[in-house]
Motif scaffolding. Structure first.
Motif, mmCIF file in Angstrom:
data_model
loop_
_atom_site.group_PDB
_atom_site.id
_atom_site.type_symbol
_atom_site.label_atom_id
_atom_site.label_comp_id
_atom_site.label_asym_id
_atom_site.label_seq_id
_atom_site.Cartn_x
_atom_site.Cartn_y
_atom_site.Cartn_z
ATOM 1 N N LEU A 248 0.800 -1.272 0.064
ATOM 2 C CA LEU A 248 0.102 -0.038 0.105
ATOM 3 C C LEU A 248 0.957 1.334 -0.027
ATOM 4 O O LEU A 248 1.724 1.441 0.810
ATOM 5 C CB LEU A 248 -1.061 -0.198 1.277
ATOM 6 N N THR B 258 1.364 4.186 1.015
ATOM 7 C CA THR B 258 0.934 5.062 2.081
ATOM 8 C C THR B 258 2.278 6.245 2.017
ATOM 9 O O THR B 258 3.031 6.110 1.666
ATOM 10 C CB THR B 258 0.770 4.476 3.370
ATOM 11 N N TRP C 284 -6.748 4.465 4.088
ATOM 12 C CA TRP C 284 -6.655 4.646 2.625
ATOM 13 C C TRP C 284 -7.424 4.065 1.641
ATOM 14 O O TRP C 284 -8.032 2.834 1.891
ATOM 15 C CB TRP C 284 -5.158 4.058 2.377
ATOM 16 N N PHE D 12 -8.668 2.582 -1.792
ATOM 17 C CA PHE D 12 -7.680 2.263 -2.757
ATOM 18 C C PHE D 12 -8.598 1.666 -4.040
ATOM 19 O O PHE D 12 -9.739 1.238 -3.972
ATOM 20 C CB PHE D 12 -6.847 0.962 -2.274
ATOM 21 N N VAL E 214 -3.325 3.333 -4.181
ATOM 22 C CA VAL E 214 -4.171 4.033 -3.306
ATOM 23 C C VAL E 214 -4.887 5.364 -4.361
ATOM 24 O O VAL E 214 -4.464 5.713 -5.353
ATOM 25 C CB VAL E 214 -3.432 4.859 -2.483
ATOM 26 N N GLN F 31 -6.561 9.468 0.871
ATOM 27 C CA GLN F 31 -6.317 9.245 2.399
ATOM 28 C C GLN F 31 -7.724 10.104 2.876
ATOM 29 O O GLN F 31 -8.065 10.974 2.546
ATOM 30 C CB GLN F 31 -5.141 9.810 2.770
#
Length: 512
Positions: free
Chosen positions: A88, A90, A156, A158, A165, A168
């Motif tokens: 992921l 992030t 998140w 996705f 992603v 947020q």
């Protein structure tokens, strides 16, 4: 009991050291080898989330819950399964990979010192914390959008097709509260709304019941949350991972696993992690906070029961004939299980069969919460029964029966060996069935998928990703079990290492 790494090492199952290796990289879509026969109606995608990388450069995470989030996709078509996985992307992931080392503290891992900083720079860096958005535990869907989540108040969104992603979301921003933690298991109401609990800081911290939805925004929809009810903490903040819900009530256990807020506020200065701030109050009963969803108010009756710890609730429903709420959960007498998930422990043993010596055995516990007609503030001790002593964890049910009276529950079975198989529990007849994965194989959370037009609660299949400790002898695979007979009907062998993810959801393919 202070939740710290275990010394000396307790023994874990043989092969778990291999099982808890980091995934080396993203996995582009790859075809699997089908052994057996998939049900013709089984079409859709199993999405899973969990820690995938435990080392970054010269630094390493300490706890299973710390690893960098990795999404897994099992796309199922007629007699065909395609597997893919991706870390992921992030902010934590990007910063960590750019620095080549761990840069944010995790549940059981403090931030290692930056070798490029002097002592004064290191001291002042603790006052400029990088927010942690490593959402590596679970996932849920709201208004058709998929969101990865954890216990931090950042999530998140996705794309389920590419695992990229999208956006947020912040629970703190969505609710307007200074949120410090939330449960990792929001409840999907099925109407475009999800319910969750989050703890807010302040003069007196509170547990807040939140109802969230996605609302239109300039780019992608954004999360918006209503605070339905706030419950002041008893003394200090308790740890929780999930909660229970019926048709008309939600139940939050306030367990005696507590945060030291002082230690939490200074943990990075002292080189400690979040888990170092937890402690167990063995003589303090567990409170059960019950909120009426029709009024969004907590019941005035004060419920309490013996101390227990749980990660996961199984189900809950209202038994109006006996004027009570039935709440089921996998429970432990204390929080030792949190300590035993340190990687040093998980990778340290050699005896696969001696499960009881290294892993606490969860019991299937049923609580009987009385619903009082008299609304006067009274105190009630909640009775309970341990119905199954099965070493169960990571429960699943047919979600059509969520919040309703039900008969079957499924879970990871650890009675004979850690992560060694699955169990099916008949909560009405008090009977159980087991499926053992095999030597050197480790099962994961069972996901129930109902069959079209099924007449019975267990008409469908169970999906479980199985990790192999010796790929030369047996590949990792997706196990497909007939839920009624609890027997294996098919395997989808995966030609690569499968990281030990935690939770997943199945999304059925749209029919035309």
């Amino acid at each position: 009991l202070t939740i710290r790494p275990p010394f000396p090492l307790c023994h874990m199952a043989a092969g778990l050291a291999k099982t808890f290796e980091s995934a080396p990289s993203d996995v582009p879509p790859v075809s699997t080898k089908i052994i057996g026969s998939l049900p013709s109606w089984l079409r859709g995608t199993l999405l899973r989330n969990g820690p995938g990388r435990f080392e970054v450069g010269p630094t390493a995470y300490r706890h299973w819950f710390d690893g960098q989030a990795m999404l897994h996709s099992f796309n199922i078509e007629e007699q065909k399964v395609t597997y893919s996985a991706r870390f992921l992307q992030t902010n934590q992931y990007e910063a960590t990979m750019k620095a080549g080392r761990i840069v944010t503290s995790e549940f059981g891992t403090p931030v290692p010192p930056d070798p490029c900083q002097n002592i004064f720079q290191r001291f002042f860096s603790h006052f400029n914390r990088r927010p942690n958005d490593n959402t590596n535990i679970s996932l849920f869907r709201v208004n058709g959008k998929w969101i990865a989540t954890g216990e931090v108040p950042l999530m998140w969104q996705f794309d389920p097709s590419t695992l990229d992603v999208v956006k947020q979301h912040s629970m703190a921003k969505a609710s307007g509260l200074y949120m410090i933690v939330n449960t990792a298991h929001p409840f999907d109401a099925g109407n475009g709304e999800v319910y969750n609990f989050g703890t807010s800081a302040g003069r007196r911290p509170q547990y807040n019941l939140l109802r969230s939805r996605l609302v239109p925004a300039a780019d992608e929809p954004t999360l918006q949350s209503d605070v339905l009810c706030s419950i002041p903490t008893r003394s200090t903040v308790s740890y929780y991972h999930s909660f229970a819900r019926t048709a008309n009530y939600v139940i939050l256990p306030e367990m005696p696993l507590k945060y030291s807020l002082f230690h939490a506020g200074t943990m990075e200065l002292r080189g400690q992690s979040f888990a170092d701030c937890l402690y167990w109050q063995k003589d303090v009963p567990t409170r059960l906070h019950v909120i009426d969803l029709n009024t969004n108010k907590q019941l005035t009756t004060k419920y309490h029961t013996d101390p227990f710890f749980t990660f996961h609730h199984v189900n809950a429903y209202e038994d109006m004939e006996n004027k009570q709420i039935i709440m089921d959960a996998f429970c432990y007498p204390n929080a030792q299980i949190v300590r035993d998930f340190y990687l040093l422990h998980l990778r340290g043993g050699n005896d696969r069969k001696d499960a009881k010596s290294f892993l606490p055995q969860g019991s299937f516990r049923r609580f009987y919460i009385p619903l009082q007609e008299d609304s006067a503030a009274t105190s009630n001790e909640v009775p309970y029964k341990d119905i199954f002593d099965c070493g169960g964890e990571l429960p699943g049910i047919n979600w059509k029966y969520s919040g309703r009276k039900y008969q079957y529950a499924y879970g990871l079975c650890q009675k004979q060996s850690a992560f060694g198989g699955l169990v099916k529990l008949d909560v009405e007849r008090k009977e159980s069935k087991q499926w053992i994965a095999g030597e050197g194989l480790y099962a994961s959370e069972p996901i129930f998928v109902s069959s079209p037009g099924g007449q019975h609660e267990d008409d469908g299949v169970i999906l479980s990703a199985v990790v192999s400790s010796n790929p030369d002898l047996k590949s990792c695979f997706l196990a497909v079990l007939d839920a009624a007979s609890f027997t294996l009907v098919a395997e989808a062998e995966i030609p690569c290492h499968l990281a030990p993810a935690l939770h997943g959801r199945f999304s059925k393919a749209k029919t035309t």
